[in-house]
Structure formats: structure tokens, C-alpha cells
Design an enzyme around this catalytic site. Structure first.
Site, PDB file in Angstrom:
ATOM      1  CB  SER A 286      -0.878  -0.010   1.243  1.00 49.98           C
ATOM      2  OG  SER A 286      -1.271   1.315   1.588  1.00 49.98           O
ATOM      3  CD  GLU A 299      -7.296  -7.124  -4.015  1.00 48.96           C
ATOM      4  OE1 GLU A 299      -8.102  -6.399  -3.431  1.00 48.96           O
ATOM      5  OE2 GLU A 299      -6.075  -6.911  -4.013  1.00 48.96           O
TER       6      GLU A 299
END
Ligand code: ARG
Length: 471
Positions: A286, A299
Site C-alpha cells: 500500500s 483481485e
């Protein structure tokens, strides 16, 4: 105004299309990738034209050589695509004709309508073979991960609630079965792709005595016996895109399977489950939270499924209102088919690679699988073995579960007295039901998650997929 194109518009048209029209109608920006198959089809067509006397041997040779040279230039990135020539077919033919006078004979008894149908079929054939091979790779990755963790047991879930224990490998093998059906669907779809439309002309074939079966054989459009397979109706031959719909449909279902697998992987990789660890190379961090490790490959596989399903819908909608036969609308099939092929292939490949680089947290799995509630059904089976009707047994075990909750104990720690307070039929052997190892050894129906059966299934797949021994 653009100059009129030398190939198809000369004669009838006083001027070429306006710049915005040309931009709106061109397809070279995406159909250039059909070049290899376009050239292959043209050489086969020319070979046939020579055979029936339309071309001399010398002309055929010059055409073939010219096309091969163009192919080499395209491959090397030296070929200049001209948007004003609309599409891959006209670009290649115009360039050929510039270099080889006999190029002007190449389009004899051929239309871009049957040519583009041919190119798409040739292109898809290759894609199907390659996607089918990628699917095998995914199956191998699933089987290998299962074998590497053959002892690991996890809770199986229904409604995402813990249900019954299963071997981790059993869960993975469920996907191997799904992918097997995907493979079968692709192989089946191949048969409808593998039909040669050349000779359909624009709509009505030709008055010239083409040898359609010869061309089909040249291009490998043959059945299992080596017999040429050609379209049987010229109108259907130029307007049929069912083969593209079938491919996009089969691929969409594969994408949906991948998406489900991705979802399991994402859950398993969460701190809440903590069943697996995906190698760093298949995750990202992140930009803000330093501790994060995100399962982006899974994802995005899940996310891209939306596109792939959308492509199928687009194709179906594209076809639904079309009158016979070829309509320019059909040009819109390409980007959808290309995108589906590219997206699904990449997703399959990356999911396989990610699984090859995933480790299993055996401790966390064992902790989750040790939940005795997973064996509540086994306790009901125990009562059935003692002669109780299943409905009654279900009710009795339900009462046992409620009791355990009331006295705040795991199911397997209830005393015999406590069990007997629910029903006298419970004996001293009742608690043995909660021996997980034994419980797993008792699940040996075909397709069940039992110790022997899962090993048998792993061995079966290992053999079918010819996985070399790396254990
Ligand atoms: N670029 C066209 C397509 O993709 C090729 C066929 C064009 N045929 C025609 N008659 N305009 O469909």
C-alpha cells in the site's frame, strides 16, 4: 478528403471517405494482429487459384514470395500500416499488388467478408490451443499445491460458515474439475471454429470453379479423419459469428471459475483466515499503510472477469438484430474476442504462477480444522448407526450443540452424562466421533474428502496431467 483507397474503392467512388468517417470505420488499429493468418489464408487461396488455372505457377510463386516478405517485415516491425487502407486485408493486399503485379489477381472469387471470417477462425484456433494448454498449467499448479500439502485439513464452508472438514487438496481439486470442464468446452468449441468459410465470397460464392476443399485442407480445416470441413451455406459462411460467441462464452465461464478461485485465495490470505501466504512477487504493498500486502493478482483476476463477461454480452447484442448477411457491425466482434482471449489467458497464467508461489500455513489450517463443531454431522451419523432416524438424530445433535453453547464448552468436551441428558442412546463411544483423523478416514465415497479418496484423486490427476515427480 483522404485519397480513395487503391484496393476496394477504385471505380465506383469519386472520393474517399472524410477523415472522421475513415477514423470511425477503420479497423487496422486492432485487426493488424490478424496479419499472420491473413497471409496464411491468402497463400492457400492463391495456391488453389493456381490449381484451377487462374494463376500461373510463376504468378503463384511471386505472390507467395511477396506475402512472405511482407510477413517478415510485419514481424520485424518494419511494415507501415496505412489507416486509409482501412483494415489488415487491404493493407497487405495493396502492398503486395504494389510489389507484385499478379497481386491484383489474388482477390479473385474472394471477398473481405469470407476473408475476415477465415482470419478470425484461423486466429481463434491458435488461441484455443494455447488457452487449453494454459488451463493444463493451472490444473498442474492446483494439483501440485494439493500434493505439497496433502496432510492439511481445513474447514469446508457453506454460506461461508464452517461446515465439515475437508483436505485442503480436496478444495483445490474442486477447481481442477471445474477447469477440466473448461478445457472440454474449449475443445468442443474448436470443432465449430475449425470450419473453412473461404469460397463463400461476399454472400453467394463464385461462378469460378474454386476448390474449396483443397483450400480447407491447405489450412488444416479437417476432421479427425483428415476430411476437409467447409461451411455449407455461403450466406451463413460470411455472417456466422457463433464460433466467436462460443469461444467468448467458454472463456467467460473460465473467467468466472478463476474469479471464484481468486475469491478463495483472497479470503485465505487474509489475517482472519491466514491459511496461505502468497509470495511477495504476486502481491503489492500500500502507498500509505506500510504493513499491507495485497493479493492484487487474485483481485485483478476477479475484477477482469467483469470485462470478459461483458465481452460475451457485447457479442450477443452485436448479433441480435443483424439481417443476413455480412454487415459492417460484425467488425465490432474483434476487439471483444481479442480482449477475451488476452485477458483470460493472462489470468489463467498468472493465477497458476501465483499458486506455484504460495505456501500453506499448516498450523492455522489445523487450528481451524480442529473445531469439533465441524463433526456435528458425524455425531448425527453415529446416532443413525445406532438405529435412530436421521431427522431425529439431527434434532438430538442440535440439542447437544445448544447444550454445549449453554455450558460454554466445545462439543467434544461434553461429558457422557451431559450427552445422555439429551438422549440416552449416546454411549461411551460417542466422543470418539471427534477424532478428526478417524473422521477423515471414514469419508471414502467416490468424490468424498476422505484420506484415501483424496489421495486417489490426486494420483489420478497427477497421471492425467503427467506431472513429473517432484516430491
Ligand atoms: N474490417 C472488416 C471487418 O472486420 C472486414 C470486412 C469488411 N467487409 C466489407 N464488405 N466492408 O469486418
Amino acid at each position: 478528403m483522404k485519397k480513395s483507397s487503391p484496393v476496394s474503392r477504385s471505380g465506383r467512388f469519386a472520393s474517399g471517405p472524410g477523415a472522421d468517417v475513415a477514423q470511425f470505420t477503420e479497423s487496422i488499429s486492432f485487426d493488424w494482429r490478424l496479419w499472420r493468418h491473413d497471409i496464411m489464408g491468402s497463400i492457400a487461396h492463391a495456391t488453389m487459384l493456381q490449381k484451377i488455372g487462374v494463376l500461373t505457377k510463376g504468378e503463384l510463386q511471386a505472390i507467395a514470395k511477396g506475402l512472405e516478405a511482407i510477413g517478415q517485415e510485419i514481424q520485424d516491425g518494419r511494415f507501415e500500416w496505412k489507416p486509409e487502407l482501412e483494415d489488415v486485408h487491404m493493407n497487405i493486399e495493396a502492398e503486395l499488388t504494389k510489389r507484385v503485379p499478379a497481386g491484383a489477381k489474388l482477390h479473385t472469387a474472394r471477398s473481405r467478408n469470407d476473408q475476415v471470417a477465415l482470419d478470425m477462425r484461423l486466429w481463434l484456433r491458435d488461441e484455443i490451443v494455447e488457452l487449453a494448454e494454459e488451463l493444463r498449467g493451472l490444473q498442474r499448479a492446483l494439483v501440485s499445491l494439493g500434493e505439497k500439502n496433502a496432510e492439511v485439513i481445513i474447514p469446508g464452508y457453506t454460506h461461508l460458515q464452517r461446515a465439515q472438514p475437508v483436505y485442503f487438496a480436496h478444495h483445490l481439486l474442486a477447481y481442477v474439475e471445474m477447469v477440466e470442464r473448461d478445457h472440454q468446452r474449449l475443445t468442443d468449441c474448436f470443432q465449430r471454429v475449425n470450419v473453412c468459410p473461404l469460397g463463400s465470397g461476399a454472400i453467394a460464392g463464385s461462378t469460378l470453379a474454386l476448390d474449396r476443399e483443397f483450400v480447407a485442407k491447405e489450412l488444416g480445416f479437417v476432421d479427425a479423419k483428415g476430411k476437409a470441413v467447409v461451411t455449407q451455406n455461403s450466406m451463413d459462411g460470411v455472417s456466422d459469428r457463433d464460433f466467436a460467441v462460443e469461444f467468448c462464452s467458454a472463456a467467460a465461464l473460465t473467467a468466472v471459475h478463476l474469479s471464484r478461485l481468486a475469491e478463495d485465495v483472497i479470503l485465505w490470505a487474509s489475517s482472519e483466515f491466514n491459511f496461505i501466504k502468497i509470495a511477495d512477487a504476486y502481491t503489492t504493498g500500500s502507498s500509505l499503510m506500510p504493513q499491507k500486502k495485497n493479493p492484487d493478482v487474485a483481485e485483478l483476476t476477479r475484477g477482469k472477469t467483469g470485462r470478459v463477461v461483458g465481452n460475451l454480452m457485447s457479442l450477443l447484442m452485436l448479433l441480435k438484430g443483424l439481417p443476413m448477411t455480412y454487415n459492417r457491425d460484425l467488425q465490432e466482434d474483434k476487439e471483444r474476442v481479442f480482449d477475451t482471449a488476452d485477458t483470460v489467458r493472462a489470468s489463467v497464467r498468472l493465477m497458476a504462477a501465483m499458486l506455484e508461489n504460495t505456501s500453506v500455513n499448516a498450523k492455522a489450517c489445523a487450528a481451524a480444522a480442529s473445531d469439533p463443531a465441524l463433526l456435528a454431522t458425524d455425531l448425527a451419523d453415529y446416532l443413525v448407526r445406532k438405529g435412530m432416524a436421521f431427522r431425529q438424530a439431527h434434532h438430538a445433535v442440535g440439542a447437544v450443540v445448544a447444550l454445549a453453547e449453554r455450558v460454554n464448552k466445545p462439543l467434544n468436551q461434553l461429558t457422557l452424562e451431559e450427552l445422555k441428558s439429551v438422549d440416552k442412546i449416546f454411549g461411551a463411544d460417542a466422543l470418539a466421533v471427534f477424532d478428526l483423523k478417524k473422521a477423515m478416514s471414514q469419508r471414502d465415497l467416490i468424490g468424498a474428502p476422505g484420506t484415501k479418496e483424496v489421495r486417489k484423486q490426486l494420483a489420478r490427476w497427477r497421471g492425467l496431467l503427467r506431472i513429473e515427480d517432484r516430491r
